[in-house]
Write a protein that holds these residues in place. Structure first.
Motif, PDB file in Angstrom:
ATOM      1  N   PRO A  31       0.845  -1.205   0.000  1.00 16.42           N
ATOM      2  CA  PRO A  31       0.000   0.000   0.000  1.00 16.42           C
ATOM      3  C   PRO A  31       0.877   1.250   0.000  1.00 16.42           C
ATOM      4  CG  PRO A  31      -0.739  -1.574   1.669  1.00 16.42           C
ATOM      5  CD  PRO A  31       0.594  -2.054   1.177  1.00 16.42           C
ATOM      6  N   GLY A  32       0.445   2.282  -0.693  1.00 15.51           N
ATOM      7  CA  GLY A  32       1.250   3.486  -0.858  1.00 15.51           C
ATOM      8  C   GLY A  32       1.179   4.435   0.316  1.00 15.51           C
ATOM      9  N   GLY A  33       1.693   4.007   1.439  1.00 16.59           N
ATOM     10  CA  GLY A  33       1.719   4.847   2.629  1.00 16.59           C
ATOM     11  C   GLY A  33       1.817   3.981   3.871  1.00 16.59           C
ATOM     12  N   GLY A  34       1.725   4.613   5.039  1.00 18.71           N
ATOM     13  CA  GLY A  34       1.801   3.851   6.284  1.00 18.71           C
ATOM     14  C   GLY A  34       1.382   4.692   7.462  1.00 18.71           C
ATOM     15  N   LEU A  35       1.410   4.080   8.637  1.00 22.03           N
ATOM     16  CA  LEU A  35       1.051   4.784   9.860  1.00 22.03           C
ATOM     17  C   LEU A  35       2.239   5.588  10.376  1.00 22.03           C
ATOM     18  CD1 LEU A  35      -0.989   2.091  11.842  1.00 22.03           C
ATOM     19  CD2 LEU A  35      -1.873   4.143  10.713  1.00 22.03           C
ATOM     20  N   SER A  36       1.958   6.740  10.941  1.00 23.00           N
ATOM     21  CA  SER A  36       2.999   7.538  11.570  1.00 23.00           C
ATOM     22  C   SER A  36       3.589   6.756  12.737  1.00 23.00           C
ATOM     23  CB  SER A  36       2.416   8.868  12.055  1.00 23.00           C
ATOM     24  OG  SER A  36       1.387   8.622  13.014  1.00 23.00           O
ATOM     25  N   PRO A  37       4.810   7.118  13.188  1.00 28.02           N
ATOM     26  CA  PRO A  37       5.453   6.348  14.261  1.00 28.02           C
ATOM     27  C   PRO A  37       4.581   6.177  15.500  1.00 28.02           C
ATOM     28  CG  PRO A  37       7.034   7.835  13.263  1.00 28.02           C
ATOM     29  CD  PRO A  37       5.707   8.158  12.652  1.00 28.02           C
ATOM     30  N   GLU A  38       3.793   7.187  15.844  1.00 26.02           N
ATOM     31  CA  GLU A  38       2.925   7.068  17.019  1.00 26.02           C
ATOM     32  C   GLU A  38       1.586   6.422  16.686  1.00 26.02           C
ATOM     33  OE1 GLU A  38       1.828  10.840  14.977  1.00 26.02           O
ATOM     34  OE2 GLU A  38       3.690   9.777  15.456  1.00 26.02           O
ATOM     35  N   GLY A  39       1.364   6.149  15.392  1.00 29.11           N
ATOM     36  CA  GLY A  39       0.147   5.455  14.967  1.00 29.11           C
ATOM     37  C   GLY A  39      -1.102   6.294  14.950  1.00 29.11           C
ATOM     38  N   SER A  40      -0.972   7.624  14.942  1.00 29.95           N
ATOM     39  CA  SER A  40      -2.154   8.485  15.049  1.00 29.95           C
ATOM     40  C   SER A  40      -2.637   9.024  13.712  1.00 29.95           C
ATOM     41  CB  SER A  40      -1.846   9.672  15.974  1.00 29.95           C
ATOM     42  OG  SER A  40      -0.784  10.452  15.444  1.00 29.95           O
ATOM     43  N   ILE A  92      -6.546   1.960  10.053  1.00 27.73           N
ATOM     44  CA  ILE A  92      -6.226   2.759   8.869  1.00 27.73           C
ATOM     45  C   ILE A  92      -7.504   3.219   8.175  1.00 27.73           C
ATOM     46  CG2 ILE A  92      -5.158   2.702   6.586  1.00 27.73           C
ATOM     47  CD1 ILE A  92      -3.105   0.706   7.808  1.00 27.73           C
ATOM     48  N   ARG A  93      -8.483   2.345   8.084  1.00 28.25           N
ATOM     49  CA  ARG A  93      -9.752   2.723   7.450  1.00 28.25           C
ATOM     50  C   ARG A  93     -10.410   3.885   8.204  1.00 28.25           C
ATOM     51  NH1 ARG A  93     -12.033  -0.061   3.568  1.00 28.25           N
ATOM     52  NH2 ARG A  93     -11.100  -2.038   2.911  1.00 28.25           N
ATOM     53  N   ASN A  94     -10.348   3.835   9.509  1.00 31.40           N
ATOM     54  CA  ASN A  94     -10.935   4.921  10.305  1.00 31.40           C
ATOM     55  C   ASN A  94     -10.186   6.227  10.058  1.00 31.40           C
ATOM     56  OD1 ASN A  94     -12.868   3.259  11.459  1.00 31.40           O
ATOM     57  ND2 ASN A  94     -11.563   2.699  13.193  1.00 31.40           N
ATOM     58  N   LEU A  95      -8.845   6.149   9.981  1.00 30.64           N
ATOM     59  CA  LEU A  95      -8.058   7.355   9.733  1.00 30.64           C
ATOM     60  C   LEU A  95      -8.328   7.936   8.352  1.00 30.64           C
ATOM     61  CD1 LEU A  95      -4.622   6.286  11.271  1.00 30.64           C
ATOM     62  CD2 LEU A  95      -6.220   7.971  12.196  1.00 30.64           C
ATOM     63  N   LEU A  96      -8.596   7.055   7.385  1.00 30.63           N
ATOM     64  CA  LEU A  96      -8.869   7.502   6.012  1.00 30.63           C
ATOM     65  C   LEU A  96     -10.334   7.850   5.800  1.00 30.63           C
ATOM     66  CD1 LEU A  96      -6.716   4.881   4.033  1.00 30.63           C
ATOM     67  CD2 LEU A  96      -6.202   7.309   4.341  1.00 30.63           C
TER      68      LEU A  96
END
Length: 397
Positions: free
Chosen positions: A167-176, A339-343
């Motif tokens: 996938p073209g991206g990822g979670l930030s180090p803190e996952g927020s 990730i779905r919630n963040l997007l």
């Protein structure tokens, strides 16, 4: 049901016994089991069932599959089932395809040490992507990926490489928050290639130090640690083939791609042209040709064709599809939901099952005559013959 005129099973049934006799003592038990499974697949040897249409009364006999992961006939259904399970994991983002390949000389070591070197190939390529992606100068994110091992070239030569879908991206180090990559660009290929080269060479030296590598023939002298280190030295400076393809057109394209690659075997039945006691002819793609028609027909002696196919039989217990990072099995569902919630993405809907689909005795394929539901009306075991009769031309392969 359409059946190719020539199948790998036909070659093994006709010419396999003589090949096994001529190569006795040089074939592994795993390879012999693969040959036997392919020979028996969808034949009366494995038993089967009689299917009948609930509407028009059409009947046909279907023999059981061997379900061996190296069998060309069994991988289509296996791929469909695997993809159905993965469909809910897709994210509404760009997906990228990265390939990691070993130099031919090092691939020869993998030929003799398949489990150890293939495992290292998985680990080094996954660590490469996760390390570069986590670099704040690059993406600065925790990423996930699905990796698929292929060991063959189009001509059935030994060519181990990893296909990676990311996938073209990822979670930030803190996952927020979700950090997306630049449109159309994931990570710099040269940086990936050089880190992969270093990690793989370090891993190969560690395998040698722990005594997990074997050497034969012209390379038998590499068993000595100093000789091996000197032999590896030039590869620290050579260019290793790592490349990224353009991003997929969307989640549906990812599914279509994965369905072709995840359960592919060294050669499909559709590529076979002819076979006799002397030679097997098959279609292959010549990637050295930059433009024009790459499709060619290759003829190999029947013995050499069987040998080339069997060098791609994987060691028992070696998984050829693996998930890493955010998509690692243990936390995949939780990460995807986050990730779905963040997007702000909507959860994919699962189509409700009909009563026919829920029934264990209802087959997936509809009646070839009227399209009605087909149901199992009789099951017969190995060595048995069905009591219900179906005309020979209605027997399923």
């Amino acid at each position: 049901m359409h059946r190719p005129k020539l199948e790998l099973a036909d070659i093994f049934r006709t010419h396999g016994p003589a090949w096994r006799q001529g190569n006795a003592g040089h074939v592994s038990l795993t390879q012999l089991k693969v040959m036997s499974a392919i020979e028996a697949c969808r034949s009366e040897v494995l038993g089967g069932h009689v299917a009948g249409c609930a509407q028009c009364g059409h009947r046909h006999i279907a023999y059981n599959s061997c379900k061996n992961r190296h069998c060309p006939k069994c991988q289509g259904p296996a791929a469909r089932d695997w993809m159905a399970a993965r469909a809910d994991d897709l994210l509404p983002v760009e997906y990228f395809h990265v390939v990691f390949t070993l130099p031919a000389e090092i691939a020869q070591i993998a030929y003799w040490n398949k489990k150890a070197v293939y495992d290292l190939l998985f680990r080094a390529s996954a660590e490469t992507v996760m390390t570069v992606a986590a670099d704040p100068k690059r993406l600065g994110a925790k990423v996930g990926m699905t990796a698929v091992l292929h060991t063959w070239g189009s001509a059935l030569t030994h060519h181990p490489h990893i296909h990676m879908i990311i996938p073209g991206g990822g979670l930030s180090p803190e996952g927020s928050r979700w950090i997306a990559c630049r449109p159309g660009f994931f990570l710099p290929v040269r940086v990936l290639s050089r880190l992969f080269r270093r990690l793989f060479i370090e891993g190969l030296l560690a395998l040698h130090y722990s005594g997990e590598l074997m050497f034969f023939g012209d390379l038998a002298g590499l068993a000595d640690a100093e000789t091996f280190a000197a032999w590896l030295a030039p590869f620290r400076k050579s260019e290793w083939v790592t490349y990224a393809k353009p991003p997929f057109g969307g989640p549906e394209a990812v599914l279509a791609y994965l369905s072709r690659y995840t359960h592919r075997v060294a050669i499909s039945n559709a590529r076979l042209v002819s076979a006799d006691a002397q030679a097997v002819a098959f279609r292959w793609k010549d990637y050295r040709i930059r433009q024009g028609d790459r499709q060619k027909v290759m003829r190999l002696s029947t013995d050499e064709f069987i040998r080339r196919f069997l060098i791609h039989v994987l060691p028992d217990g070696l998984h050829r599809i693996r998930h890493y990072g955010l998509l690692a099995s243990a936390a995949r569902k939780a990460n995807i939901e986050k990730i779905r919630n963040l997007l702000g993405a909507i959860e994919p809907e699962t189509a409700p099952q009909t009563a026919a689909e829920i029934s264990l005795l209802t087959l997936r394929e509809p009646c070839p005559c009227c399209g009605g539901p087909m149901r199992i009306i009789e099951i017969f075991r190995r060595g048995q013959k069905p009591q219900s009769r179906a005309p020979p031309w209605e027997q399923a392969a």
